[in-house]
Motif scaffolding. Structure first.
Motif, PDB file in Angstrom:
ATOM      1  N   ASN A   1      -7.254   9.550  -5.054  1.00 24.86           N
ATOM      2  CA  ASN A   1      -7.055   8.230  -4.430  1.00 24.86           C
ATOM      3  C   ASN A   1      -5.647   8.075  -3.897  1.00 24.86           C
ATOM      4  OD1 ASN A   1      -9.611   7.487  -5.325  1.00 24.86           O
ATOM      5  ND2 ASN A   1      -8.783   6.767  -7.276  1.00 24.86           N
ATOM      6  N   PRO A   2      -5.294   8.819  -2.890  1.00 24.44           N
ATOM      7  CA  PRO A   2      -3.912   8.795  -2.431  1.00 24.44           C
ATOM      8  C   PRO A   2      -3.476   7.444  -1.874  1.00 24.44           C
ATOM      9  CG  PRO A   2      -5.254  10.102  -0.933  1.00 24.44           C
ATOM     10  CD  PRO A   2      -6.107   9.794  -2.095  1.00 24.44           C
ATOM     11  N   THR A   3      -4.417   6.601  -1.518  1.00 16.95           N
ATOM     12  CA  THR A   3      -4.026   5.282  -1.015  1.00 16.95           C
ATOM     13  C   THR A   3      -4.050   4.301  -2.176  1.00 16.95           C
ATOM     14  OG1 THR A   3      -5.239   5.881   0.975  1.00 16.95           O
ATOM     15  CG2 THR A   3      -4.444   3.632   0.818  1.00 16.95           C
ATOM     16  N   ARG A   4      -2.884   3.941  -2.657  1.00 17.86           N
ATOM     17  CA  ARG A   4      -2.795   3.019  -3.787  1.00 17.86           C
ATOM     18  C   ARG A   4      -2.435   1.639  -3.283  1.00 17.86           C
ATOM     19  NH1 ARG A   4      -1.854   6.576  -8.306  1.00 17.86           N
ATOM     20  NH2 ARG A   4      -3.094   8.401  -7.692  1.00 17.86           N
ATOM     21  N   VAL A   5      -3.302   0.697  -3.563  1.00 22.39           N
ATOM     22  CA  VAL A   5      -3.054  -0.676  -3.132  1.00 22.39           C
ATOM     23  C   VAL A   5      -2.629  -1.487  -4.345  1.00 22.39           C
ATOM     24  CG1 VAL A   5      -4.050  -2.698  -2.054  1.00 22.39           C
ATOM     25  CG2 VAL A   5      -4.805  -0.423  -1.370  1.00 22.39           C
TER      26      VAL A   5
ATOM     27  N   GLN B   1       1.013   5.173   0.302  1.00 23.71           N
ATOM     28  CA  GLN B   1       0.194   6.302   0.726  1.00 23.71           C
ATOM     29  C   GLN B   1       0.814   7.572   0.170  1.00 23.71           C
ATOM     30  OE1 GLN B   1      -2.643   5.991   2.568  1.00 23.71           O
ATOM     31  NE2 GLN B   1      -2.991   8.180   2.279  1.00 23.71           N
TER      32      GLN B   1
ATOM     33  N   SER C   1       6.072  -1.100   7.738  1.00 23.49           N
ATOM     34  CA  SER C   1       6.048   0.178   7.027  1.00 23.49           C
ATOM     35  C   SER C   1       7.439   0.693   6.713  1.00 23.49           C
ATOM     36  CB  SER C   1       5.331   1.235   7.886  1.00 23.49           C
ATOM     37  OG  SER C   1       3.988   0.908   8.020  1.00 23.49           O
TER      38      SER C   1
ATOM     39  N   VAL D   1       0.862  -1.179   0.000  1.00 24.49           N
ATOM     40  CA  VAL D   1       0.000   0.000   0.000  1.00 24.49           C
ATOM     41  C   VAL D   1       0.897   1.227   0.000  1.00 24.49           C
ATOM     42  CG1 VAL D   1      -1.766   1.246   1.251  1.00 24.49           C
ATOM     43  CG2 VAL D   1      -1.729  -1.255   1.294  1.00 24.49           C
TER      44      VAL D   1
ATOM     45  N   THR E   1       3.530   0.507   2.885  1.00 24.75           N
ATOM     46  CA  THR E   1       3.230  -0.541   3.852  1.00 24.75           C
ATOM     47  C   THR E   1       3.209  -1.879   3.140  1.00 24.75           C
ATOM     48  OG1 THR E   1       1.788   1.084   4.852  1.00 24.75           O
ATOM     49  CG2 THR E   1       1.735  -1.119   5.775  1.00 24.75           C
TER      50      THR E   1
ATOM     51  N   SER F   1      -1.959  13.817  -0.017  1.00 25.02           N
ATOM     52  CA  SER F   1      -3.412  13.902  -0.092  1.00 25.02           C
ATOM     53  C   SER F   1      -3.903  14.668  -1.302  1.00 25.02           C
ATOM     54  CB  SER F   1      -3.950  14.567   1.179  1.00 25.02           C
ATOM     55  OG  SER F   1      -3.169  15.693   1.499  1.00 25.02           O
TER      56      SER F   1
END
Lengths: 431, 267
Positions: free
Chosen positions: B97-101, B90, B135, B88, B122, B93
């Motif tokens: 979609n700042p959280t890229r999985v 991060q 992390s 993940v 992470t 902001s």
């Protein structure tokens, strides 16, 4: 105005101009009255001028009694409620307007005494018998308690049979408790009695006194050790807490850490062995807490181990270790932290610490030998920056970033002459 | 549920109701043995993480001056998805979609932007590896160190860091699954310790290749070698040891002298 005095002292003639000026200024000054309440000299200290912001109200400075009161001092008899005999004592009394003060003697309120319970023979028979204590002894004890206000050290001294302070205390408190329980009207009034809420425990008292005397008799050396160990334990528990919070709850804890506790101070020999055992405990505990994490980055692991190694030393030593590492051309944080590299790095740090300790030791023993009037063998390297100017040839890798200016490649000597010593951040005398 | 118990489950398969008692019994009986066996075994996964950033030059706008990619890869470009389930990233902001999985290798995010910021990476592991994520933090670098130099479209700014994930007490199933995998360093097992045979892997044809050996940006990857650092460290240690020996000699010499002074008056 000080200028004229100076001129007087020097014997210089005063100029006619200044003379007329003084004449003018003097009458002006004398018209200022000094304010009441402070003496003239004190007032003059401020330069003869009233302060811009009065810090204290001038009227507070010297309180004179209001003129309508008449104050006299008289030698009068004193009555104290603390005395129950007829002894008549006299003392000076401040009498205002012919009315002597009517209050009780001012120290009478400190005449407190302890409420020592009394028991009848019946009560003794019913509640208070004890295999070790006879009735006479108990009676004597109670009489002494009343006489000496429960000062058990005095009572123990006066007690005809030799008993320890703890035993006397124990007997007194248990008798009182039994009496209270027996004569109490209702259980509620008992519940608040301090003796019921916190009963006297003889063994605990003994332990407490023993611990106190141990703490009192500690030498400074042991005190420092204790502080170190406590700081260690705190750090370990914090690490374990953090690791446990992250890890699963049913992982077994490492037993190595539990044994390091302040009360084991007496078992640790007060020699150089102790610091090394401390560091070993650091390493094992760090490893244990790392294990409990189940997963960690090797750089993090190395950081923790380095911290463990430097926890027992001061900031200055840590800086010196880092400086030495830089001088040797080693990265403070390895660029390629594989297991071997990290292990080597840690070992190097440990060796540098040993080296610094040895240097300190050497300096001390050299200092003492100098005091004895001998010449010690002079070392041929500067003491604080051991690797300062030694050229090292391996692989050819040199650190790119350098704040110090290095001498030209021609310099090969081991001992830099003082004139060429490059500016050092720390001096040998800093140790 | 500890990793130990999960491996026991596979091996013995106890009935549900008596599981807790059996587990506790087993842990009591074999804990010391297990501990002895697995104590010094650790699996480490060498990683490289970082970013590569290209200046867009003529096509650069105020808000999109660089095209960059942040990634995690195996240090030898092997497939780390054997250990890592998903990564993940991060981002700042201000990104959509700042959280890229990223659930499949290669574990990277490509974006365009103008700003440098810290990215939290992470790593989530497979369930038999570790339950906890790990992390990493990487500061995205777009502009070269040398501030005064001209920006060039040809050479990207590359910042990579080497690190290793350490699993200090790997479970048996994990060990069994990854033995002989090139992406990680497998420990030497104590003699007589036998691992069960690895379970059947997925059909190789269907799986995408997860290694980064032929990555499009591969030419910019840094090659990390421990040899230089080891050399440095070995030389340093030698020097320090030599100095220690010398000092020790000098100290004992001094103490000898002090002794003679002190006892000088004795006949």
């Amino acid at each position: 105005m000080g200028g004229t005095d100076a001129k007087d002292i020097l014997g210089l003639p005063k100029t006619p101009l200044s003379l007329t000026q003084e004449k003018k200024s003097r009458p002006q000054k004398e018209s200022h009255r000094k304010p009441d309440g402070i003496s003239r000299e004190v007032y003059a200290l401020t330069g003869g001028v009233a302060p811009l912001m009065p810090s204290i109200d001038v009227t507070h400075l010297k309180r004179r009694p209001p003129p309508d009161e008449k104050v006299a001092w008289q030698w009068l008899p004193v009555k104290s409620s603390a005395r129950n005999d007829d002894l008549q004592l006299y003392h000076w009394v401040r009498v205002v307007n012919d009315v002597p003060p009517s209050a009780d003697y001012s120290f009478a309120k400190y005449n407190k005494s302890v409420d020592v319970l009394k028991y009848t023979d019946d009560e003794y028979e019913n509640h208070l018998t004890d295999p070790v204590w006879t009735k006479e002894e108990t009676d004597q004890l109670f009489e002494l308690c009343e006489r000496f206000d429960l000062r058990f050290t005095v009572i123990a001294d006066r007690f005809p049979l030799s008993r320890t302070v703890e035993e006397l205390k124990d007997r007194y408190y248990s008798v009182t408790r039994a009496l209270l329980r027996a004569t109490a009207q209702s259980p509620s009034e008992l519940a608040n009695h301090p003796l019921m809420k916190e009963p006297y425990d003889m063994t605990r008292d003994r332990e407490r006194k023993r611990a106190l005397s141990m703490v009192l008799s500690q030498s400074r050396h042991q005190e420092k050790k204790d502080a170190e160990i406590l700081a260690e334990a705190k750090r370990i528990t914090e690490m374990r807490l953090a690791a446990r919070r992250a890890a699963e709850p049913d992982v077994p804890a490492n037993e190595n850490i539990g044994s390091v506790s302040p009360s084991s101070n007496s078992q640790l020999p007060a020699t150089a062995v102790a610091p090394s055992t401390l560091t070993m405990a650091d390493y094992t505990s760090t490893l244990a807490s790392l294990r409990m994490l189940h997963v960690y980055l090797r750089t993090y692991g190395l950081e923790q181990m380095v911290q463990a190694a430097s926890s027992a030393v001061g900031l200055r030593t840590i800086k010196r270790v880092e400086q030495t590492l830089q001088d040797l051309g080693v990265n403070l944080k390895p660029k390629v932290p594989t297991k071997t590299v990290c292990d080597e790095h840690l070992e190097l740090r440990k060796e540098i610490l040993t080296l610094l300790n040895l240097q300190k030791q050497y300096k001390e023993s050299e200092g003492s030998s100098h005091r004895e009037g001998t010449y010690a063998a002079m070392p041929d390297t500067p003491k604080d920056r051991v690797f300062a100017s030694e050229p090292f040839s391996f692989g050819g890798e040199r650190p790119i970033k350098k704040e110090q200016k290095r001498k030209g490649p021609g310099r090969q000597s081991d001992t830099p002459s003082p004139a060429h010593k490059r500016p050092r951040k720390m001096k040998a005398s800093d140790l | 549920m500890t990793s130990n118990s999960s491996s026991k489950k596979q091996a013995q398969d106890p009935p549900e109701s008596s599981e807790p008692t059996l587990k506790s019994l087993r842990t009591k009986m074999t804990k010391s043995d297990e501990k002895k066996k697995l104590k010094d075994i650790e699996i480490s996964v060498p990683l490289v993480y970082g970013n590569i950033a290209f200046w867009l030059g003529k096509k650069a706008s105020e808000y999109q001056s660089h095209k960059w990619a942040v990634y995690v890869r195996g240090a030898t470009n092997e497939d780390i998805s054997v250990v890592i389930k998903k990564v993940v990233f991060q981002l700042h902001s201000s990104f959509n979609n700042p959280t890229r999985v990223i659930e499949e290798p290669p574990f990277e995010v490509s974006e365009s932007g103008w700003g440098e910021f810290e990215i939290a990476i992470t790593l989530h592991f497979h369930s038999d590896v570790c339950d906890k994520p790990l992390s990493l933090y990487h500061h995205l670098k777009l502009y070269p160190e040398d501030e005064s130099g001209p920006l060039t479209m040809k050479k990207p700014v590359v910042v990579e860091h080497y690190d290793e994930i350490v699993f200090p007490d790997p479970s048996e199933s994990f060990l069994a699954r990854v033995q002989n995998h090139p992406a990680l360093t497998f420990p030497r097992l104590p003699s007589g310790y036998n691992l069960p045979a690895p379970m059947q892997v997925d059909d190789n044809g269907k799986k995408k290749r997860g290694d980064t050996k032929d990555h499009s940006l591969g030419q910019w990857f840094t090659s990390f070698s421990e040899a230089d650092e080891l050399l440095q460290l070995a030389a340093a240690r030698q020097q320090v040891q030599a100095h220690i020996a010398k000092l020790r000699r000098q100290i004992s010499l001094l103490e000898g002298q002090n002794q003679t002074i002190k006892t000088g008056s004795d006949p």
